[in-house]
Scaffold this active site. Structure first.
Site, PDB file in Angstrom:
ATOM      1  N   HIS A 172       0.784  -1.231   0.000  1.00 31.29           N
ATOM      2  CA  HIS A 172       0.000   0.000   0.000  1.00 31.29           C
ATOM      3  C   HIS A 172       0.820   1.288   0.000  1.00 31.29           C
ATOM      4  CE1 HIS A 172      -0.268   0.432   4.700  1.00 31.29           C
ATOM      5  NE2 HIS A 172       0.889  -0.088   4.326  1.00 31.29           N
ATOM      6  N   HIS A 173       2.161   1.184  -0.004  1.00 39.44           N
ATOM      7  CA  HIS A 173       2.990   2.394  -0.108  1.00 39.44           C
ATOM      8  C   HIS A 173       3.397   2.692  -1.551  1.00 39.44           C
ATOM      9  CE1 HIS A 173       3.117   2.613   4.173  1.00 39.44           C
ATOM     10  NE2 HIS A 173       3.829   1.517   4.308  1.00 39.44           N
ATOM     11  N   CYS A 174       3.082   1.794  -2.467  1.00 40.32           N
ATOM     12  CA  CYS A 174       3.484   1.999  -3.859  1.00 40.32           C
ATOM     13  C   CYS A 174       2.354   2.633  -4.660  1.00 40.32           C
ATOM     14  CB  CYS A 174       3.882   0.668  -4.492  1.00 40.32           C
ATOM     15  SG  CYS A 174       4.598   0.864  -6.141  1.00 40.32           S
TER      16      CYS A 174
END
Length: 367
Positions: A153-155
Site C-alpha cells: 500500500h505504499h506503492c
C-alpha cells in the site's frame, strides 16, 4: 469517468493471463511458493519476515482447511499488466538495483546484478501482485477472496517505498473497473499500522474509490499530500490497545459502508498492529487481530458486498500464525467457507490441476 468512457476502457483492455477461469472446486485463496523471498540471507536484513506467506499456508494445511490442490495458484503479473497503473518510466527504474534497494530497504541489494534482483526480489513481488489482481476477480465471483500475500500500500503508479515495489491494490481495482461489468465503486479499508499513501495518491481525484485508513499517526510515511484522498481517517496514538482499537474499527467500518455502498471492498489486513511490532508502534493482541478481521468480514457479509483481503505488513515471526488463526476463525464463523468443495467428487489430482492457474480454462475477455 463517464459510463461511455468506462465502456471504452473495457473494450480496449489488453490480453491478460490473470483473469483465468477458476472452477468452483477451488477455494478463493490465492498463493504461490514464489511469494517467499530467500536469497543468501539478504532478506533477513529487513525486519519483514520474507517467508511468512508460506508459513501461513503451512499452518492452514496443518489444520486441514486447505490442501495444495484446492487453493488457487497465483500468476506473475506481466509488464503489460503492470502498465495498467504504472508508468513505463517507473518500471524502467526498477532495472537499477539501487532503486530496488531503496524501495525494499535492503541496502546490500545495490551491489547485486539487476538480473538477480529481478529474479530473487522483484519476481516474488510481481507474483504477489498478480495474486491480488486474480483475487479481485475471485472476490466478485465468490463473494470473498484472500491473497495470502500482497497489500503493497505504499506503492503508487510512479513511486515505490516501504518494501512496496508494485501497486497491487490500485491494480486490482483498476482491473475490475476495466474488465468486470457492474463494478464501478470500490472501498479500501486499510487497517495496516501505516498510512496507505500509495493507493491514496493513485485515487486522489477518483470519486469511484472511497478510502478508510486507520493508522499510527506518528510513523512512516506521514504523507500529508496523500491524506487528502482519505474519506474516513482514523489516526491512532502510540500503544493503542484492543478495546479502543476494535471500537473504532467497528464504528468507522460501519460508517464507511453506510456512507457509500461499494461494489467491492479491498481490505488491507496488515498485522503490524501487533503488540511488540518493531515498526507499527501499536499494542494490539493476537486475539484483537482475529476480532478485527471478523468485524470487517461481518460488515461486508451483512451488506452482501464482495471482499478481497490482502495480508500487507507484519514484522514479527509470530504474525504468520495469527493470520492463519484469523482465516480459520472466519471459516468457523461462516464468513468464508469451503462449501464449493462439498459434494463435488473430484479427485485430489484433478482438483489440483484445475486450481493451478497455468493449467485451466480460457481467459475472460474484456466486456
Amino acid at each position: 469517468m463517464s459510463h461511455k468512457e468506462d465502456n471504452e476502457g473495457k473494450r480496449s483492455s489488453h490480453h491478460t493471463e490473470l483473469y483465468t477461469s477458476i472452477p468452483r472446486t477451488c477455494l478463493p485463496i490465492v498463493y504461490h511458493p514464489d511469494y517467499n523471498i530467500t536469497f543468501m540471507g539478504l532478506e533477513k536484513l529487513h525486519p519483514f519476515d520474507a517467508g511468512k506467506w508460506g508459513k501461513v499456508i503451512h499452518f492452514l494445511k496443518e489444520e486441514h482447511f486447505i490442501t495444495d490442490g484446492n487453493i488457487v495458484e497465483a500468476r506473475e503479473a506481466t509488464e503489460e499488466d503492470l502498465l495498467v497503473v504504472h508508468t513505463k518510466r517507473y518500471l524502467n527504474r526498477l532495472k537499477w538495483s539501487l532503486v530496488v534497494a531503496t524501495i525494499t530497504e535492503i541496502p546490500p541489494l545495490l551491489f547485486l546484478p539487476n538480473f538477480l534482483v529481478q529474479r530473487k526480489v522483484l519476481r516474488p513481488l510481481r507474483t504477489q501482485t498478480g495474486g491480488t489482481i486474480m483475487a479481485g476477480k475471485l472476490a466478485v465471483d465468490r463473494g470473498w477472496a484472500i491473497n495470502v500475500g500482497g497489500g503493497f500500500h505504499h506503492c503508487s503508479s510512479d513511486r515505490g517505498g516501504g518494501f512496496c515495489a508494485f501497486a497491487d491494490i490500485t491494480l486490482a481495482i483498476k482491473f475490475l473497473f476495466e474488465r468486470v461489468e457492474g463494478i464501478s465503486r470500490a472501498t479500501i479499508i486499510d487497517l495496516d499500522a501505516h498510512q496507505g499513501n500509495g493507493h491514496e495518491r493513485d485515487f486522489l481525484d477518483d470519486r469511484r474509490v472511497f478510502i478508510m485508513d486507520v493508522y499510527n499517526r506518528y510513523i512512516y510515511p506521514g504523507d500529508g499530500y496523500a491524506k487528502r484522498a482519505i474519506k474516513r481517517k482514523v489516526e491512532l496514538d502510540w500503544g493503542t490497545e484492543d478495546s479502543e482499537y476494535l471500537q473504532k474499527v467497528e464504528l468507522h467500518c460501519d460508517g464507511a459502508l453506510n456512507e457509500v455502498q461499494p461494489d467491492i471492498i479491498v481490505y488491507n489486513a496488515g498485522t503490524d498492529i501487533l503488540d511488540g511490532d518493531p515498526l507499527g508502534g501499536l499494542s494490539i493482541s493476537p486475539q484483537g487481530i482475529v476480532n478485527r478481521d471478523e468485524i470487517v468480514f461481518r460488515a461486508a457479509t451483512r451488506r452482501g458486498i464482495p471482499i478481497l483481503m490482502v495480508t500487507s505488513g507484519g514484522y514479527q515471526k509470530k504474525t504468520a500464525r495469527i493470520i492463519a488463526d484469523s482465516i480459520l476463525n472466519l471459516h468457523r464463523q461462516g464468513l468464508i467457507g469451503a462449501e464449493a468443495l462439498e459434494g463435488e467428487g473430484s479427485s485430489s489430482l484433478v482438483t489440483s490441476m484445475m486450481c493451478s492457474s497455468g493449467s485451466v480454462g480460457s481467459t475472460f475477455t474484456a466486456v
